[in-house]
Design an enzyme around this catalytic site. Structure first.
Site, PDB file in Angstrom:
ATOM      1  N   ILE A 554       0.574  -1.267   0.059  1.00  0.00           N
ATOM      2  CA  ILE A 554      -0.159  -0.086   0.094  1.00  0.00           C
ATOM      3  C   ILE A 554       0.947   1.374  -0.035  1.00  0.00           C
ATOM      4  O   ILE A 554       0.414   2.320   0.165  1.00  0.00           O
ATOM      5  CB  ILE A 554      -0.942   0.040   1.143  1.00  0.00           C
ATOM      6  CG1 ILE A 554      -0.306  -0.312   2.455  1.00  0.00           C
ATOM      7  CG2 ILE A 554      -2.029  -0.900   1.104  1.00  0.00           C
ATOM      8  CD1 ILE A 554      -0.257   0.732   3.403  1.00  0.00           C
ATOM      9  N   ASP A 555       2.361   1.012   0.047  1.00  0.00           N
ATOM     10  CA  ASP A 555       3.104   2.244  -0.036  1.00  0.00           C
ATOM     11  C   ASP A 555       3.894   2.443  -1.189  1.00  0.00           C
ATOM     12  O   ASP A 555       3.507   1.600  -2.377  1.00  0.00           O
ATOM     13  CB  ASP A 555       4.116   2.052   1.324  1.00  0.00           C
ATOM     14  CG  ASP A 555       4.634   0.815   1.250  1.00  0.00           C
ATOM     15  OD1 ASP A 555       4.701  -0.154   0.333  1.00  0.00           O
ATOM     16  OD2 ASP A 555       5.088   0.614   2.434  1.00  0.00           O
ATOM     17  N   ASP A 556       4.825   2.995  -1.373  1.00  0.00           N
ATOM     18  CA  ASP A 556       5.695   3.176  -2.530  1.00  0.00           C
ATOM     19  C   ASP A 556       6.900   2.138  -2.693  1.00  0.00           C
ATOM     20  O   ASP A 556       7.968   2.444  -3.030  1.00  0.00           O
ATOM     21  CB  ASP A 556       6.433   4.663  -2.742  1.00  0.00           C
ATOM     22  CG  ASP A 556       5.129   5.619  -2.916  1.00  0.00           C
ATOM     23  OD1 ASP A 556       4.314   5.215  -3.720  1.00  0.00           O
ATOM     24  OD2 ASP A 556       5.306   6.795  -2.486  1.00  0.00           O
TER      25      ASP A 556
END
Ligand code: 6R9
Length: 687
Positions: A554-556
């Site tokens: 859900i992050d980069d």
């Protein structure tokens, strides 16, 4: 230099991660085949699993007390099983296990077995890169391994390494790598293993961050047909460190290349050949008794911002958890032969090559080469040669081998196999089926294991237990002591089936303790967004049967061939080029790698895009990070889609990376918050 653009705060984006998991269905069920079961498994059936799991959650202290007391050697027992705080509101985030105890993980992995008289039992079966290299192919007994570890430990001591000092290991996948890790652990030094595929720049950053005075490396290694000259890279890293004011005092250099030693440049006063130093070293070396929470190792891993962070694990909790998960996840039984294909440069190699297996007196294969050399049958040749019972590899390798066809598998006898393990990314059902049906002849358990560098050991597992209903593509059920929770965007717990942020509610023994030199960063990254839980960074769905289905980060952070790469790292490398103005990197579905790297690049005024510039940018990513960070595609763009507050709207870029020029404006969702919505049409037109 223009800084890379920040991203919007993370949101659940499971729809965009669909390429990882297409065709997964809750009702696609494969029952655990009876042929694949050991006659006396550690877990008798699913009820036994349930009963143990429930106890591990309801009475965690008694549960872990029992396991720790009976399965390990302690110089001194603990006063309390644990002290855990996952809430910043309550104070400092902490996780301490077996508090007040003293032990040594190397003693538990080696001396303990030798003292019980099984020094002739085989610890490692070394399989060299070249199939015909019979002189390198050898067995290491527990006795021989311990003797070597003691000598290396003495060499390190002679180099001035003391308890608490950090030693950086930049080595190929040979038995001497786990040996050096254990030598560090024996004398209380903290190891930092850097994967042999990282560049000099990346290695230098890690040496500097860890302040390693001693580096252990190797002249070079053949991986398939490719030589990798590690010593040259290590020298360059030392030079870079020197320029930044830090001197590496000693390099211990293993000789592995065919070429004469004289072809390798050694610097007097700093570099020492491993074989020569070890031959001279004393054969006795007392272990250093460590406090439970003394650091064992740091391992650098990508985060969504900044440079890679040094995830720190400590002694007792990590030891108990990796040993226990190894035993139960793989149903490891005495005399089994285990084979993990991971390199010790990753957490999988730490927990399931060096520590978990040896803590169970296991016999395992250490493989120097690559699965496709000399051909795509190599892993199955190894399975046949050593009668491997459990193999543990990554979906990317399974997909790559599947592409070569079944004949490479069928040419070898795989009847010894009981467990087919997988790790690193969600496994797509097509790869799952091939692994199950072709590799395992529909007789083995496919044990999917979801976990992270930060968790130290397996967290969600599809246990190969009697009565287990496998669902291809689902990591399945929580391991002992693991209490997964799904939260919605508001931080509300989702009961029953649903999709949300995957969080862990209560501590488990091998929880990340800190980020080296920056406890605050650790608290922020993992405990800030939702108070009271550990944030995994993964999205996840739970179905009606309570099975967990990972849906991607859900992050980069990208997951390229099962390896974590921060988009920030690649962007920072790209903007180092004088002609580059800005860069934004996203992932896209890739048949073999799972995720590929897609870079959007804007150039400075007057600069022209060209093939040679593209090559220069690729070279920059490789030299700054390593070959694993090579962009698969670079798109020149006139501008990046930014919100009015200057944040790059990556979901637009992801859509374009996924669908190319055919993406429709109406599929992009709300773009009214963009500072300049007209950028989007230009972006699509420039594909
Ligand atoms: C062990 C390891 C961790 C990230 C993790 C997740 C992904 C790993 C997975 C999986 C689905 C699995 N991941 N195993 N996703 N199913 N079985 O890989 O550690 O390198 O730190 O990566 O990898 O996204 O958050 P690490």
């Amino acid at each position: 230099m223009v800084e890379r653009g920040a991203s919007e705060p993370f949101k659940l984006k499971s729809a965009e991660a669909d390429h990882l998991v297409e065709h997964r269905h809750d009702d696609d069920i494969v029952t655990m085949p009876l042929e694949g079961l050991h006659p006396a498994p550690h877990l008798r059936d699913m009820e036994h699993y349930q009963q143990m799991y429930k106890r591990s959650i309801a009475e965690p202290e008694q549960f872990w007390d029992d396991i720790a007391r009976t399965g390990f050697y302690w110089k001194q027992k603990w006063d309390a099983v644990r002290s855990v705080n996952f809430s910043r509101k309550q104070g400092r985030i902490e996780s301490s296990w077996f508090i007040g105890s003293k032990t040594n993980i190397c003693f538990n992995a080696l001396d303990r077995w030798v003292e019980t008289g099984i020094e002739d039992h085989v610890a490692f079966l070394f399989e060299p890169n070249d199939l015909s290299d019979d002189k390198s192919r050898r067995e290491w007994t527990y006795g021989q391994t311990l003797a070597e570890v003691k000598r290396v430990a003495n060499v390190l001591k002679a180099m001035g390494v003391k308890k608490g000092d950090c030693v950086t290991l930049y080595m190929p996948m040979v038995v001497e790598l786990p040996v050096c890790m254990l030598a560090c652990a024996r004398i209380g030094a903290v190891h930092s293993v850097v994967f042999g595929g990282f560049s000099a720049e990346a290695l230098a950053g890690r040496i500097l961050d860890a302040e390693s005075k001693v580096v252990i490396t190797c002249d070079g290694v053949m991986r398939g047909k490719k030589p990798i000259l590690l010593k040259q890279i290590a020298d360059k890293a030392c030079e870079i460190a020197q320029k930044r004011g830090f001197a590496v005092a000693s390099q211990l250099v293993l000789h592995r290349l065919e070429e004469d030693k004289s072809t390798c440049e050694m610097r007097g006063g700093r570099d020492v050949w491993y074989d020569e130093a070890v031959a001279r070293a004393d054969t006795e070396c007392e272990v250093e008794w460590m406090d439970a929470e003394d650091p064992l190792f740091i391992l650098y891993t990508s985060g969504s911002t900044g440079s890679p962070k040094g995830v720190l694990h400590t002694t007792a909790g990590y030891m108990v958890y990796t040993a226990t998960t190894f035993k139960y996840s793989f149903d490891y039984q005495p005399r089994d032969v285990f084979f993990c294909t991971a390199d010790c440069g990753w957490i999988t190699g730490h927990s399931y090559v060096t520590y978990g297996p040896l803590l169970n007196a296991a016999t395992q294969v250490v493989f120097e080469g690559v699965p496709t050399y000399p051909d795509a049958g190599r892993l199955w040749d190894i399975v046949q040669r050593y009668r491997v019972n459990q193999i543990y590899t990554a979906p990317t390798a399974i997909r790559a081998l599947k592409a070569y066809g079944d004949s490479y598998v069928q040419a070898y006898d795989r009847s010894s196999l009981r467990v087919l393990g997988t790790v690193g990314e969600p496994i797509n059902p097509e790869a799952w089926r091939w692994y199950f049906e072709v590799v395992g002849s529909s007789k083995c358990a496919v044990v999917d294991t979801w976990w992270q560098t930060e968790t130290g050991g397996h967290m969600i597992v599809s246990f190969g237990v009697k009565g287990m209903k496998f669902k291809p593509g689902s990591a399945s059920l929580p391991s002992f002591g693991v209490d997964p929770v799904l939260l919605d965007e508001q931080g509300q717990e989702i009961e029953g089936p649903g999709d949300g942020f995957l969080m862990i509610r209560q501590g488990w023994p091998s929880t990340i303790r800190t980020v080296r030199g920056d406890h605050e960063r650790m608290e922020q990254v993992y405990f800030d967004r939702f108070d009271g839980y550990y944030l995994t960074g993964d999205g996840c769905r739970r179905d009606a049967d309570g099975y967990y289905w990972l849906t991607g980060r859900i992050d980069d952070i990208l997951n390229v061939s099962g390896h974590r790469i921060g988009t920030a790292e690649v962007e920072s490398a790209l903007v180092l080029h004088e002609l580059v103005n800005e860069a934004a990197v996203v992932g896209f579905g890739h048949d073999i790698k799972g995720e590929g790297i897609y870079a959007f690049v804007t150039l400075n005024q007057g600069a022209k895009a060209s093939e040679s510039l593209q090559k220069e940018l690729i070279a920059l990513c490789r030299s700054e990070i390593g070959p694993i960070a090579t962009p698969d595609r670079i798109q020149w763009v006139p501008g990046l889609p930014k919100t009015r507050s200057g944040k790059i709207m990556r979901r637009i870029l992801r859509k374009i990376a996924e669908q190319g020029g055919s993406v429709k404006m109406e599929d992009l969702g709300d773009i009214t918050t963009l500072a300049d919505p007209s950028v989007v049409a230009q972006l699509i037109a420039s594909v």
